[in-house]
Write an enzyme that holds these catalytic residues in place. Structure first.
Site, PDB file in Angstrom:
ATOM      1  N   CYS A   1      -9.407   4.519 -26.058  1.00 26.38           N
ATOM      2  CA  CYS A   1     -10.101   3.357 -26.060  1.00 26.38           C
ATOM      3  C   CYS A   1     -10.032   2.001 -27.012  1.00 26.38           C
ATOM      4  O   CYS A   1     -10.787   2.462 -28.349  1.00 26.38           O
ATOM      5  CB  CYS A   1     -11.954   3.647 -25.886  1.00 26.38           C
ATOM      6  SG  CYS A   1     -12.860   2.863 -25.368  1.00 26.38           S
TER       7      CYS A   1
ATOM      8  N   CYS B   1     -13.416   1.693 -28.933  1.00 26.82           N
ATOM      9  CA  CYS B   1     -14.169   2.524 -29.623  1.00 26.82           C
ATOM     10  C   CYS B   1     -12.869   2.740 -30.797  1.00 26.82           C
ATOM     11  O   CYS B   1     -13.519   3.109 -32.057  1.00 26.82           O
ATOM     12  CB  CYS B   1     -13.378   4.052 -28.787  1.00 26.82           C
ATOM     13  SG  CYS B   1     -14.414   4.429 -27.544  1.00 26.82           S
TER      14      CYS B   1
END
Length: 352
Positions: A342, A345
């Protein structure tokens, strides 16, 4: 309901809460909204160096939108860090005069030693993270206020693999000692793990607590900024108490939650100590937080020094870390962040 004394520190939770909530956080929050701190240059395109994994998160909230170049202040984009040769010469002269005229020579010596250490650090390739992120042609500026750290939906085996690599390969832990609540931990409720942890030197125990504190910090952000409503007309983000409890409630985590939170307080104190040690470097008249807006930059530097002085006045923590060994472990964790599927992230993992 975390209270009381912190292990390995002469401090308690209540003191830290009061200091952070009423003194540091309001100032820090204001600082982070400034142009100098909101724009972060990062390379999110580096390949994972540890395993072949090109599976990127397809969830839309995982995406990161880089800044168009004309939105980033000229001073930050140019990277010159200087206003003019005259201004900097004047600042250096003022600094030299202050040093020569100082009554308390020990303070000046402390500043000189700090500057020397920072110069050696700047000139050395032996950093604690992947510094070429900034200089890479793939690096882009990201507005952190438009890309806040929050829940994206990235979870499951891929996310677990990241944390497992961080804990199992970097926390000085033997493979046969399983973390509490980790798969394959056995049925001893973490007794083997905590017996091992208590038996290692305080420095290596501190390292594990730093990583656990980092993990707690990330999980708290995800719980505090959770996607509560997602419809065609509106997205609503806010605190998800259930999500928080699953990670930190004493009963639901079989006693692990409070330990995780105390490790976050421990990390907080270590970071305050690091900031206080860096204070002499930032106090130099020749140091600028350069965006190109001189009056604004002076104001932001003043706010930064307020935060650093608060940190220095508060911390009385002495944890000596074996630098070379720890540096290699931190750098390895920095590389693992390039395996996060991600992108949002990955952005916040690198920044944290």
């Amino acid at each position: 309901q975390v209270t009381g004394h912190l292990d390995d520190c002469t401090c308690d939770v209540e003191t830290i809460d009061a200091f952070n909530n009423y003194k540091l956080f309001p100032r820090l929050n204001q600082l982070l909204e400034s142009d100098y701190f909101r724009y972060y240059k990062v390379n999110l395109k580096r390949p994972c160096p540890f395993w072949n994994d090109n599976s990127h998160c397809g969830i839309r909230d995982c995406a990161v939108e880089p800044c168009p170049s004309d939105e980033v202040p000229d001073g930050i984009r140019s990277g010159s860090y200087k206003y003019s040769e005259e201004a900097n010469n004047l600042a250096e002269e003022c600094e030299e005069a202050k040093r020569l005229g100082a009554v308390d020579g020990s303070l000046s010596k402390e500043a000189q030693e700090a500057m020397l250490r920072w110069t050696r650090h700047d000139d050395s390739s032996d950093s604690f993270c992947e510094a070429d992120d900034i200089s890479s042609p793939d690096a882009e500026y990201v507005d952190l206020l438009l890309n806040p750290e929050r829940y994206t939906g990235y979870k499951g085996p891929d996310a677990w693999k990241i944390w497992n690599s961080i804990y199992e390969e970097n926390c000085f832990k033997p493979q046969n000692v399983k973390r509490p609540l980790a798969p394959g931990r056995g049925d001893d409720g973490g007794q083997t793990f905590y017996k091992w942890l208590k038996g290692v030197c305080v420095e290596k125990r501190a390292f594990y607590r730093l990583i656990s504190g980092l993990h707690s910090s990330i999980n708290i952000h995800l719980s505090a900024r959770y996607l509560l409503q997602d419809t065609w007309s509106e997205k609503k983000w806010g605190p998800n108490v259930t999500e928080f409890q699953q990670r930190f409630d004493e009963v639901l985590t079989k006693g692990e939650g409070p330990r995780r939170l105390k490790n976050l307080y421990f990390l907080y104190l270590i970071e305050l100590r690091a900031l206080s040690k860096a204070l002499p470097f930032f106090e130099r008249p020749s140091f600028h937080l350069y965006t190109g807006n001189q009056s604004h930059d002076v104001e932001i530097k003043t706010q930064l020094l307020e935060v650093l002085h608060l940190a220095k006045a508060t911390t009385k923590l002495s944890v000596s870390l074996p630098q070379e060994e720890f540096r290699l472990h931190f750098k390895n964790i920095s590389k693992i962040m390039d395996c996060v599927g991600c992108f949002k992230c990955r952005l916040w993992g690198k920044l944290q």
